[in-house]
Design an enzyme around this catalytic site. Structure first.
Site, mmCIF file in Angstrom:
data_model
loop_
_atom_site.group_PDB
_atom_site.id
_atom_site.type_symbol
_atom_site.label_atom_id
_atom_site.label_comp_id
_atom_site.label_asym_id
_atom_site.label_seq_id
_atom_site.Cartn_x
_atom_site.Cartn_y
_atom_site.Cartn_z
ATOM 1 C CG ASP A 28 -2.257 -0.773 1.068
ATOM 2 O OD1 ASP A 28 -2.195 -1.581 -0.079
ATOM 3 O OD2 ASP A 28 -3.170 -0.823 1.729
ATOM 4 C CG ASN B 90 -7.929 -3.689 -2.330
ATOM 5 O OD1 ASN B 90 -8.754 -2.525 -2.381
ATOM 6 N ND2 ASN B 90 -8.137 -4.771 -1.700
ATOM 7 C CG ASP C 91 -8.157 -1.739 10.297
ATOM 8 O OD1 ASP C 91 -9.504 -2.058 9.795
ATOM 9 O OD2 ASP C 91 -7.516 -0.888 10.005
ATOM 10 C CD GLU D 298 -8.096 -3.792 3.350
ATOM 11 O OE1 GLU D 298 -9.187 -3.698 4.108
ATOM 12 O OE2 GLU D 298 -6.972 -3.272 3.371
ATOM 13 C CG HIS E 254 -3.723 -6.634 5.250
ATOM 14 N ND1 HIS E 254 -3.163 -5.615 5.879
ATOM 15 C CD2 HIS E 254 -5.001 -5.874 4.788
ATOM 16 C CE1 HIS E 254 -4.015 -4.668 6.186
ATOM 17 N NE2 HIS E 254 -4.995 -4.890 5.310
ATOM 18 N NE ARG E 255 -5.722 -4.179 9.326
ATOM 19 C CZ ARG E 255 -4.636 -3.885 9.648
ATOM 20 N NH1 ARG E 255 -3.970 -4.850 10.265
ATOM 21 N NH2 ARG E 255 -3.929 -2.913 9.235
ATOM 22 C CE LYS F 57 -4.874 -3.444 2.161
ATOM 23 N NZ LYS F 57 -5.007 -2.270 0.973
#
Ligand code: DC
Length: 651
Positions: free
Chosen positions: A49, A92, A316, A344, A389-390, A415
Site C-alpha cells: 500500500d 487496493n 481493524d 478489503e 492481509h488482516r 499489503k
C-alpha cells in the site's frame, strides 16, 4: 494457489519490533508532498500500500528518495502537484486512493485513478459528493459511486461550507481535510450522520497540525480550516509502529501464555488501535504498557472470558478479537462494525465463513458478529484469505489451538506486513542458536539441549557436509560454486532419529570423514550454496521451538533467535576431544595433524566473506575448555528456563 501450513503451537513468548504504521506512512507521504520544504520520514512502512502511494507521488512529479533502511526524503511541492496529467494505479490501497482523489480534485489537472477489481467495489461516492460541492469535476468511469475515476481541471470554489457523510468510512473526511489547504480558503466541513472510526480522524488532525495546519473542531460534527492554511515541513518525522499489526502478537500472548511484547507503540501512541489492549484486558489478559511498548500475558487462571464490545473505535484490530474469541469462555459479541463490509473484502462474511471452518458457532448480522468460544479446533482447516492481509494475520492465531492449519494465499500480508509470518514463527517457535568452531562440542550440546527441552534440532553443518559428500560422489569440483549450489537446492537429505540420509541411503558416518570435513568447509564458503540452504534451514523452526547449531545460526539464519550462544574451547582442547573420539572408534591420527586441520578450518570458516564464523554482538560466550558436556548442557538449559519460561515449562 500458494499456501502456508502452520504447525500446531501452544505457547507464544518473545518480543517483536513492529513495522511502521500504514495509516501514518501514507498520511506522512502525502503531507510531505504537499508541504513547503524537505521532509525526512524515518521508519516508513515498506509494503504494497505504501509502494502504491510512493509510485503515485513519483508520477505526480514529487521528488522523493530512499535513504538508509526505511528512511525517506521527500521534497514538497508547496501546494498542488507539478504534473498536470497522469494515470494512477493504486492497487487496493484505500489510504492512497481516497486522499489522492481529494488532493487531485483540487489540483486543476487531468487524472485517472484506478485499482484492483476489489478497489472498484469499494464505495467512494460520499467523498466525490463532498468534492463536487467545491466545484471539482469528477466522473465515474465504471459504476456510479465507485472507482475508477476521472478528474478534470475545474475552478474550485474557495471557502464556505462542505458536507460529507461519516458512516461509511472515516477516510472520506480524512481525505477532504488533508486536501482542503490546497484551496487556501477558510472552509468548514460538516459531517452528516454518525462519524465512524473517530480515532483515525484524530490521527489526521494531529499530523496536519504537525505540518502547520491547525483544524478547529466542534465535537465530531464540524471541522474548521483557517483561511491561508499551508503545509510546512516539520523537518523530520518518525513513523510509529503499526498498532493494528500489534494486535496479532498481543493476542498471541493473551491466548498462549506470553509474555509477548511489541515494540514501536505504547502509551504515547497516537493510533487508536492501541486501545485493542484494553479489549484484551477486558477478556482477562494481563497487559503492561510503557511509552513505546505493550506486553500481553494470559490471564492468571489461564482462561480468557468472552466480551461484548462496541468496536467502532478499533475497526481493524477488532478482527483479531473475533479469532481470540475462539479461546474465550462464552460468546463474544463485536458490535458496530458495519464498515467491515466495505473493506478489503466483506470482512463480516469472510470472518464468519472461515471461523466456521475451525468448528466455531458464529452469528453474523449487518453490523455485528458473535463468536462462541471454548472451541475444540478442527484440525487441518484450509483458511481462505480473500486478498485481505488482516484475514491472513488474524487466522494464524488459530494454530495456538494446538491444531495444524493452512493459510491460503499468505502473500496478501504484503499489503501492510511482509515479514508477518516470520515474526509470528519467532513467537510460537523460539530458536536457541548455538554457533562455534569445529569440534567445540556444540553438536553434542545442542542435540542434548533439544532433547531436554523437547525442541526440534538442526545440525546445519550436516547440510554442508551432505553437499560436500554429494559433490565428491558426483565428481563436482569443490571450487564450482554454481554447480554446488544446484546440488544444495535439490539436496535429497533427510534426518531420521539421529540418522542422516542422502537419497535414502545412510550417510551418518560418511559425512564425518576427514575428506567431508575439509570439503564441507570449502563448500560452505560459496555464497550461492549458503543462499540455497537458507530456506531449508529456516523451515526447521517449528513449535514448540528449535535448537540450531552451526556457524551463522545467530547472525544470518535466525537473527531473531531468543537465545544466542557462542560455544567454543581452545584449539588444544578441541584437538584432544577429537583425538579421543577417533581413538574410541579405533582410528589413530596424530594430535598434531588434528591441530593443523582444526586451525586450517577455523581460518577458512572465519575468513570467508559470507556469514563468517563469528560471535555476534548479542551472543553469550560459553567457553567449554574446562567444562564437561553435562555442564555445558545445564548452562544452556538454565538460560532457556530463564528466558523462555512458558516454552520450556513442560517436564
Ligand atoms: O559444524 P560442522 O563441523 O559439522 O560443519 C561442517 C562445515 O560446514 C564447517 O567447516 C563449516 C560449515 N558450516 C557453515 O559454514 N555454516 C554452518 N551454519 C554450519 C557449518
Amino acid at each position: 494457489m500458494e499456501f502456508l501450513d502452520l504447525p500446531p503451537a501452544t505457547h507464544a513468548v518473545g518480543s517483536v519490533r513492529l513495522p511502521g504504521s500504514k495509516s501514518l506512512s501514507n498520511r506522512f507521504l502525502l503531507l510531505a508532498a504537499l508541504a513547503e520544504g524537505e521532509t525526512a520520514i524515518r521508519d516508513l512502512l515498506l509494503s504494497d500500500d505504501v509502494e502504491r502511494m510512493l509510485e503515485a507521488l513519483m508520477a505526480l512529479g514529487i521528488d522523493w528518495r530512499r535513504g538508509e533502511d526505511n528512511d525517506f526524503q521527500v521534497s514538497g511541492a508547496d501546494g498542488v502537484f507539478p504534473v498536470k496529467q497522469a494515470e494512477l494505479f493504486l492497487g487496493n490501497a484505500g489510504t492512497a486512493f481516497r486522499p489522492l482523489t481529494a488532493a487531485l480534485a483540487l489540483s486543476n489537472g487531468h487524472y485517472r485513478l484506478s485499482g484492483v477489481p476489489r478497489m472498484h467495489e469499494r464505495p467512494i461516492g460520499d467523498l466525490v459528493d463532498a468534492l463536487r460541492q467545491l466545484g471539482a469535476d469528477i466522473r465515474y468511469l465504471g459504476n456510479e459511486g465507485f472507482p475508477p475515476l476521472e478528474i478534470r481541471p475545474a475552478a474550485i470554489r474557495a471557502g464556505g461550507r462542505v458536507t460529507v457523510r461519516g458512516e461509511a468510512s472515516s477516510q472520506f473526511l480524512t481525505a477532504l481535510l488533508m486536501a482542503l489547504p490546497l484551496t487556501g480558503a477558510g472552509t468548514t466541513v460538516e459531517v452528516v450522520g454518525e462519524l465512524i472510526s473517530k480515532p483515525y480522524i484524530d490521527i489526521t488532525l494531529k499530523l496536519m497540525a504537525h505540518f502547520g495546519v491547525a483544524v478547529e473542531r466542534e465535537g465530531w460534527r464540524e471541522f474548521r480550516l483557517p483561511a491561508g492554511a499551508r503545509y510546512r515541513s516539520p523537518g523530520t518525522v518518525f513513523v510509529e509502529g503499526d498498532a493494528s499489526s500489534a494486535s496479532y502478537f498481543l493476542a498471541a500472548g493473551a491466548i498462549a501464555g506470553g509474555p509477548v511484547r511489541v515494540e514501536g507503540v505504547g502509551r504515547d501512541s497516537i493510533q487508536g488501535d492501541v486501545r485493542f489492549a484494553e479489549a484484551l484486558a477486558a477478556m482477562g489478559a494481563r497487559i503492561d504498557m510503557g511509552p513505546n511498548w505493550i506486553e500481553a500475558r494470559a490471564p492468571t487462571d489461564g482462561h480468557l472470558k468472552a466480551i461484548d464490545l462496541d468496536c467502532n473505535h478499533i475497526p481493524d484490530a477488532a478482527m483479531t478479537l473475533a479469532v481470540a474469541a475462539l479461546f474465550a469462555e462464552g460468546t463474544t459479541r463485536l458490535r458496530n462494525i458495519a464498515s467491515w463490509r466495505v473493506k478489503e473484502t466483506d470482512r463480516i462474511a469472510a470472518m464468519a465463513a472461515e471461523l466456521r471452518k475451525l468448528g466455531a458457532t458464529v452469528e453474523e448480522g449487518a453490523d455485528y458478529i458473535a463468536v462462541s468460544g471454548g472451541l475444540t479446533f478442527v484440525p487441518n482447516a484450509s483458511i481462505d484469505t480473500y486478498d485481505d492481509h488482516r484475514m491472513a494475520m488474524c487466522f494464524s492465531l488459530a494454530c495456538l489451538g494446538g491444531v495444524p492449519l493452512r493459510i491460503n494465499d499468505p502473500q496478501c500480508v504484503n499489503k501492510t506486513f511482509p515479514e508477518y509470518f516470520e515474526r509470528f514463527a519467532g513467537l510460537v517457535a523460539p530458536v536457541i542458536a548455538i554457533d562455534g568452531p569445529s569440534a567445540s562440542g556444540k553438536g553434542t550440546v545442542a542435540a542434548r539441549v533439544a532433547a531436554r527441552l523437547g525442541f526440534h534440532y538442526l545440525d546445519s553443518g550436516a547440510l554442508y557436509r551432505l553437499v560436500a559428500l554429494a559433490a565428491i560422489r558426483a565428481g563436482v569440483p569443490l571450487e564450482d560454486g554454481p554447480a554446488l549450489a544446484r546440488i544444495a537446492e535439490t539436496l535429497p537429505a533427510s534426518f531420521e532419529d539421529g540418522r542422516i540420509l542422502l537419497a535414502g541411503e545412510e550417510a551418518t558416518e560418511a559425512i564425518r570423514s576427514e575428506a567431508c570435513s575439509a570439503g564441507s568447509s570449502k563448500v560452505a564458503a560459496h555464497p550461492a550454496v549458503r543462499a540455497a540452504l537458507l530456506g531449508r534451514q529456516r523451515a526447521y523452526r517449528q513449535a514448540p521451538g528449535l535448537v540450531a547449531e552451526g556457524r551463522d545460526m545467530g547472525s544470518v539464519v535466525f537473527p531473531d533467535a531468543s537465545i544466542k550462544v557462542f560455544l567454543t574451547a581452545t584449539v588444544g582442547a578441541r584437538a584432544e576431544r577429537r583425538h579421543k573420539q577417533l581413538i574410541d572408534k579405533g582410528m589413530s591420527v596424530s594430535i598434531d595433524t588434528l591441530l593443523r586441520d582444526l586451525r586450517e578450518r577455523d581460518a577458512r570458516d572465519s575468513a570467508r566473506s559470507v556469514a563468517p564464523l563469528q560471535k555476534c554482538a548479542d551472543a553469550e560466550l560459553l567457553d567449554t575448555t574446562a567444562m564437561t558436556v553435562e555442564e555445558a548442557v545445564e548452562w544452556v538449559v538454565a538460560r532457556a528456563r530463564q528466558r523462555l519460561p512458558q516454552a520450556v515449562a513442560r517436564p
